[in-house]
Write an enzyme that holds these catalytic residues in place. Structure first.
Site, PDB file in Angstrom:
ATOM      1  N   LYS A 178       0.887  -1.161   0.000  1.00 38.03           N
ATOM      2  CA  LYS A 178       0.000   0.000   0.000  1.00 38.03           C
ATOM      3  C   LYS A 178       0.926   1.211   0.000  1.00 38.03           C
ATOM      4  O   LYS A 178       1.384   1.682   1.040  1.00 38.03           O
ATOM      5  CB  LYS A 178      -0.873  -0.023   1.252  1.00 38.03           C
ATOM      6  CG  LYS A 178      -2.193   0.709   1.180  1.00 38.03           C
ATOM      7  CD  LYS A 178      -2.122   2.155   0.860  1.00 38.03           C
ATOM      8  CE  LYS A 178      -1.829   3.075   1.996  1.00 38.03           C
ATOM      9  NZ  LYS A 178      -1.690   4.494   1.540  1.00 38.03           N
ATOM     10  N   GLU A 253       8.709   2.063  11.118  1.00 35.36           N
ATOM     11  CA  GLU A 253       9.769   3.061  10.879  1.00 35.36           C
ATOM     12  C   GLU A 253       9.099   4.425  10.961  1.00 35.36           C
ATOM     13  O   GLU A 253       8.384   4.836  10.040  1.00 35.36           O
ATOM     14  CB  GLU A 253      10.386   2.862   9.487  1.00 35.36           C
ATOM     15  CG  GLU A 253      11.107   1.538   9.312  1.00 35.36           C
ATOM     16  CD  GLU A 253      12.413   1.456  10.106  1.00 35.36           C
ATOM     17  OE1 GLU A 253      12.845   2.481  10.670  1.00 35.36           O
ATOM     18  OE2 GLU A 253      12.979   0.358  10.162  1.00 35.36           O
ATOM     19  N   CYS A 287      12.988  11.633   7.575  1.00 32.99           N
ATOM     20  CA  CYS A 287      12.869  11.168   8.959  1.00 32.99           C
ATOM     21  C   CYS A 287      14.197  11.330   9.690  1.00 32.99           C
ATOM     22  O   CYS A 287      14.215  11.559  10.885  1.00 32.99           O
ATOM     23  CB  CYS A 287      12.434   9.715   8.976  1.00 32.99           C
ATOM     24  SG  CYS A 287      13.460   8.691   7.910  1.00 32.99           S
ATOM     25  N   GLU A 387       8.469  16.888  15.476  1.00 30.38           N
ATOM     26  CA  GLU A 387       8.970  16.709  14.116  1.00 30.38           C
ATOM     27  C   GLU A 387       8.224  17.667  13.188  1.00 30.38           C
ATOM     28  O   GLU A 387       7.003  17.583  13.054  1.00 30.38           O
ATOM     29  CB  GLU A 387       8.748  15.264  13.665  1.00 30.38           C
ATOM     30  CG  GLU A 387       9.365  14.985  12.315  1.00 30.38           C
ATOM     31  CD  GLU A 387       9.065  13.578  11.813  1.00 30.38           C
ATOM     32  OE1 GLU A 387       7.887  13.161  11.836  1.00 30.38           O
ATOM     33  OE2 GLU A 387      10.013  12.907  11.385  1.00 30.38           O
TER      34      GLU A 387
HETATM   35  P1  NAD Z   1       1.572   8.904   7.378  1.00 25.42           P
HETATM   36  O1  NAD Z   1       1.699   8.147   8.658  1.00 25.42           O
HETATM   37  O2  NAD Z   1       0.557   9.949   7.263  1.00 25.42           O
HETATM   38  O3  NAD Z   1       1.313   7.879   6.174  1.00 25.42           O
HETATM   39  C1  NAD Z   1       2.158   6.781   5.945  1.00 25.42           C
HETATM   40  C2  NAD Z   1       1.377   5.693   5.233  1.00 25.42           C
HETATM   41  O4  NAD Z   1       0.397   5.167   6.133  1.00 25.42           O
HETATM   42  C3  NAD Z   1       0.626   6.174   4.000  1.00 25.42           C
HETATM   43  O5  NAD Z   1       0.723   5.197   2.984  1.00 25.42           O
HETATM   44  C4  NAD Z   1      -0.801   6.305   4.523  1.00 25.42           C
HETATM   45  O6  NAD Z   1      -1.784   6.183   3.519  1.00 25.42           O
HETATM   46  C5  NAD Z   1      -0.863   5.128   5.481  1.00 25.42           C
HETATM   47  N1  NAD Z   1      -1.928   5.186   6.493  1.00 25.42           N
HETATM   48  C6  NAD Z   1      -2.571   6.285   6.969  1.00 25.42           C
HETATM   49  N2  NAD Z   1      -3.509   5.918   7.869  1.00 25.42           N
HETATM   50  C7  NAD Z   1      -3.449   4.572   7.977  1.00 25.42           C
HETATM   51  C8  NAD Z   1      -4.165   3.621   8.752  1.00 25.42           C
HETATM   52  N3  NAD Z   1      -5.132   3.968   9.606  1.00 25.42           N
HETATM   53  N4  NAD Z   1      -3.842   2.312   8.620  1.00 25.42           N
HETATM   54  C9  NAD Z   1      -2.849   1.934   7.792  1.00 25.42           C
HETATM   55  N5  NAD Z   1      -2.149   2.784   7.019  1.00 25.42           N
HETATM   56  C10 NAD Z   1      -2.440   4.104   7.111  1.00 25.42           C
HETATM   57  O7  NAD Z   1       3.041   9.488   7.096  1.00 25.42           O
HETATM   58  P2  NAD Z   1       3.542  10.361   5.852  1.00 25.42           P
HETATM   59  O8  NAD Z   1       3.030  11.751   5.982  1.00 25.42           O
HETATM   60  O9  NAD Z   1       3.300   9.630   4.593  1.00 25.42           O
HETATM   61  O10 NAD Z   1       5.122  10.342   6.126  1.00 25.42           O
HETATM   62  C11 NAD Z   1       5.767  11.216   6.987  1.00 25.42           C
HETATM   63  C12 NAD Z   1       6.166  10.499   8.267  1.00 25.42           C
HETATM   64  O11 NAD Z   1       6.911   9.328   7.968  1.00 25.42           O
HETATM   65  C13 NAD Z   1       7.094  11.344   9.116  1.00 25.42           C
HETATM   66  O12 NAD Z   1       6.718  11.242  10.461  1.00 25.42           O
HETATM   67  C14 NAD Z   1       8.451  10.703   8.903  1.00 25.42           C
HETATM   68  O13 NAD Z   1       9.376  10.894   9.919  1.00 25.42           O
HETATM   69  C15 NAD Z   1       8.085   9.271   8.750  1.00 25.42           C
HETATM   70  N6  NAD Z   1       9.145   8.551   8.043  1.00 25.42           N
HETATM   71  C16 NAD Z   1       9.921   7.633   8.728  1.00 25.42           C
HETATM   72  C17 NAD Z   1      10.958   6.985   8.085  1.00 25.42           C
HETATM   73  C18 NAD Z   1      11.840   5.987   8.796  1.00 25.42           C
HETATM   74  O14 NAD Z   1      12.556   5.255   8.131  1.00 25.42           O
HETATM   75  N7  NAD Z   1      11.828   5.916  10.104  1.00 25.42           N
HETATM   76  C19 NAD Z   1      11.200   7.252   6.743  1.00 25.42           C
HETATM   77  C20 NAD Z   1      10.406   8.194   6.088  1.00 25.42           C
HETATM   78  C21 NAD Z   1       9.370   8.821   6.738  1.00 25.42           C
END
Ligand code: NAD
Length: 481
Positions: A178, A253, A287, A387
């Site tokens: 997804k 992550e 991140c 963040e």
């Molecule tokens: P997000 O949590 O909004 O979305 C991430 C994914 O989760 C998307 O595909 C989204 O559609 C999905 N999602 C949303 N609600 C969900 C649910 N209820 N159930 C299952 N899936 C769901 O994050 P974002 O805005 O896409 O990304 C930014 C965040 O990601 C930041 O906090 C960043 O630090 C983190 N990030 C972490 C890493 C790492 O390796 N640790 C890498 C990149 C980004």
């Protein structure tokens, strides 16, 4: 197959990748993809629903019956084919990442390359991983956990897909991906490429859709054994909680607020550019971005002068231009989030050294912000604890090495950190006291066999190399009497 219309037209994507073919979406909701450089609609994507997700899970389940018993050599061969297939579309993938979310090409190019390389890195790790151990009358084998749901964030979507897929395949799992709905164009290019790898049907399935629809179905479905997720803490918490009902294995992550400790023996002409590169990585939408710079009070004035000088190299502009260091934010929402934090920093009493509120000069269209450096920041301010996910750096002064370490660790996050200094023994000693999953010394560097992941709220579990593969394995012991 795919309906990617010609350049300059609004592209349409109406299919998902299920059981080895591009299948028309059952879900009917359509979402616009907006180009962040000028806020124009560049694509319309039909979003999948629960039914699309269940079809993909069923295909992955059926494929697991065979692939789950595959040999190491068969998996290695598939990983090599995936690498070859993805390599063929490197330039297209980079271009899609630049256009779709405004990732600067100087970041997007290497990040896509490291995603593609992940298939070979996983193959190497798999070859070195012993899947069977025996002693006396006991045999222990490492078994694939089952169907895996891979959920990605938008900020380096192609990298996350490649990394997670590579580890899952090495472990013998089949997958339903997804991707972030904000990354539909990049995902499409990648999936078209991977389709050419001639995979066993059902091994790879991809359903584009919303998190609370497609993602939630993956998390609740009893036929999915494992979720590997990259994204925000808030969604990570939901996945952990909702996944418990079906005893999901989870890798999370999540976010970061990474410290960069500049030691008092650091050579500023190298340390400052290095610190700024880490702070403004991926336009600050990373991140691992080093968004808290800890500076000895004795060198604060020199560091401020150095930052002002070095910031001239961090130009805002067209992300497709190789000279551009900072591109637009991904969306209007992210633009507003960054603005609100810059505003909050000023209200909290921090001082703007560079940047500030509003659009940069000459960039009224799109979601461009001013790369901003705050000084006089206290570590308990919201801008130092939360963040922001944008190009905002907080400079925090410290008196002693012990205080620097304490401030570095005074965060709910623990994903990444950096130590900058001339005396390597000392830098290592400081690094060894930081509570984070990865610490780099003197510049941003990577090793595809080293684990990636966080302490505390930065997540659960690790990716990369053998650590990434182990996250998709169960241990089984057979004992003879
Ligand atoms: P997000 O949590 O909004 O979305 C991430 C994914 O989760 C998307 O595909 C989204 O559609 C999905 N999602 C949303 N609600 C969900 C649910 N209820 N159930 C299952 N899936 C769901 O994050 P974002 O805005 O896409 O990304 C930014 C965040 O990601 C930041 O906090 C960043 O630090 C983190 N990030 C972490 C890493 C790492 O390796 N640790 C890498 C990149 C980004």
């Amino acid at each position: 197959m795919e309906t990617l219309a010609k350049r300059d037209m609004v592209k349409t994507i109406t299919t998902h990748y299920i059981d080895g073919a591009f299948i028309e979406s059952h879900g009917r909701e359509v979402m616009d993809i907006i180009r962040p450089t000028d806020s124009r609609v560049i694509a319309r994507v039909t979003l999948g629903d629960e039914e699309d997700t269940r079809r993909a899970i069923a295909a992955a389940k059926e494929a697991f019956a065979g692939f789950g018993r595959s040999t190491k050599e068969a998996r290695a061969k598939i990983l090599r084919r995936l690498h070859e297939a993805a390599s063929a579309r490197l330039d297209d993938l980079t271009a899609a990442m630049v256009e779709e979310y405004g990732g600067v090409v100087q970041f997007a190019g290497p990040i896509v390359q490291s995603g593609v390389n992940a298939f070979l890195a996983s193959e190497k790790a798999l070859q070195e991983l012993s899947l069977t151990r025996t002693w006396d009358k006991t045999t222990v084998t490492l078994e694939p956990v089952g169907v895996a749901g891979l959920i990605t964030a938008w900020n380096a979507n192609a990298l996350f897909i490649c990394l997670k897929l590579a580890s899952a395949v090495a472990a013998g799992c089949t997958v339903v991906i997804k991707p972030s709905e904000l990354s539909s164009l990049q995902t499409r290019v990648l999936v078209e490429a991977l389709h050419e790898a001639d995979l066993p049907k059902g091994l790879l399935n991809v359903v584009t859709g919303l998190g609370n629809v497609v993602g939630a179905e993956l998390v609740r479905n009893p036929d999915v054994a494992k979720i590997s997720f990259t994204g925000s803490v808030a969604v990570g918490e939901t996945i952990m909680r909702d996944g418990a009902a079906t005893m999901k294995r989870v890798t999370l992550e999540l976010g970061g607020k990474s410290p960069t400790i500049l030691l008092d023996d650091a050579a500023l002409d190298q340390a400052i550019p290095s610190a700024l590169v880490m702070a403004f990585l991926n336009s600050g939408q990373a991140c691992a971005a080093g968004t808290r710079l800890l500076v000895p009070k004795s060198r604060l004035d020199a560091v401020k002068r150095g930052i002002r000088d070095s910031m001239r190299a961090f130009t805002v502009g067209d992300p497709a231009d190789p000279k551009t260091a900072v591109g637009p934010m991904v969306s209007q929402k992210q633009y507003e989030r960054v603005q609100s934090y810059i505003h909050k920093g000023i209200e909290e009493g921090a001082e703007v050294l560079v940047g500030g509120e509003g659009h940069p000069e000459g960039f009224k269209a799109g979601y461009f912000v001013k790369p901003t450096v705050f000084v006089n920041v206290k570590n308990d301010m919201a801008i130092a604890q939360e963040e922001i996910f944008g190009p905002v750096l907080c400079v925090i002064a410290y008196d002693s090495e012990d205080e620097a370490i304490r401030i570095a660790n005074d965060s709910r996050y623990g994903l990444h950190a950096a130590v900058l200094g001339t005396d390597l023994q000392r830098a290592r000693r400081v690094a060894a006291q930081i509570r984070a999953g990865r610490i780099v010394i003197n510049s941003m560097t990577d090793d595809p066999q080293a684990p990636w992941g966080g302490f505390k709220y930065s997540g659960v579990g690790r990716e990369y190399g053998r650590y990434g593969i182990e996250a998709f394995l169960e241990t089984r012991a057979i004992l003879e009497s």
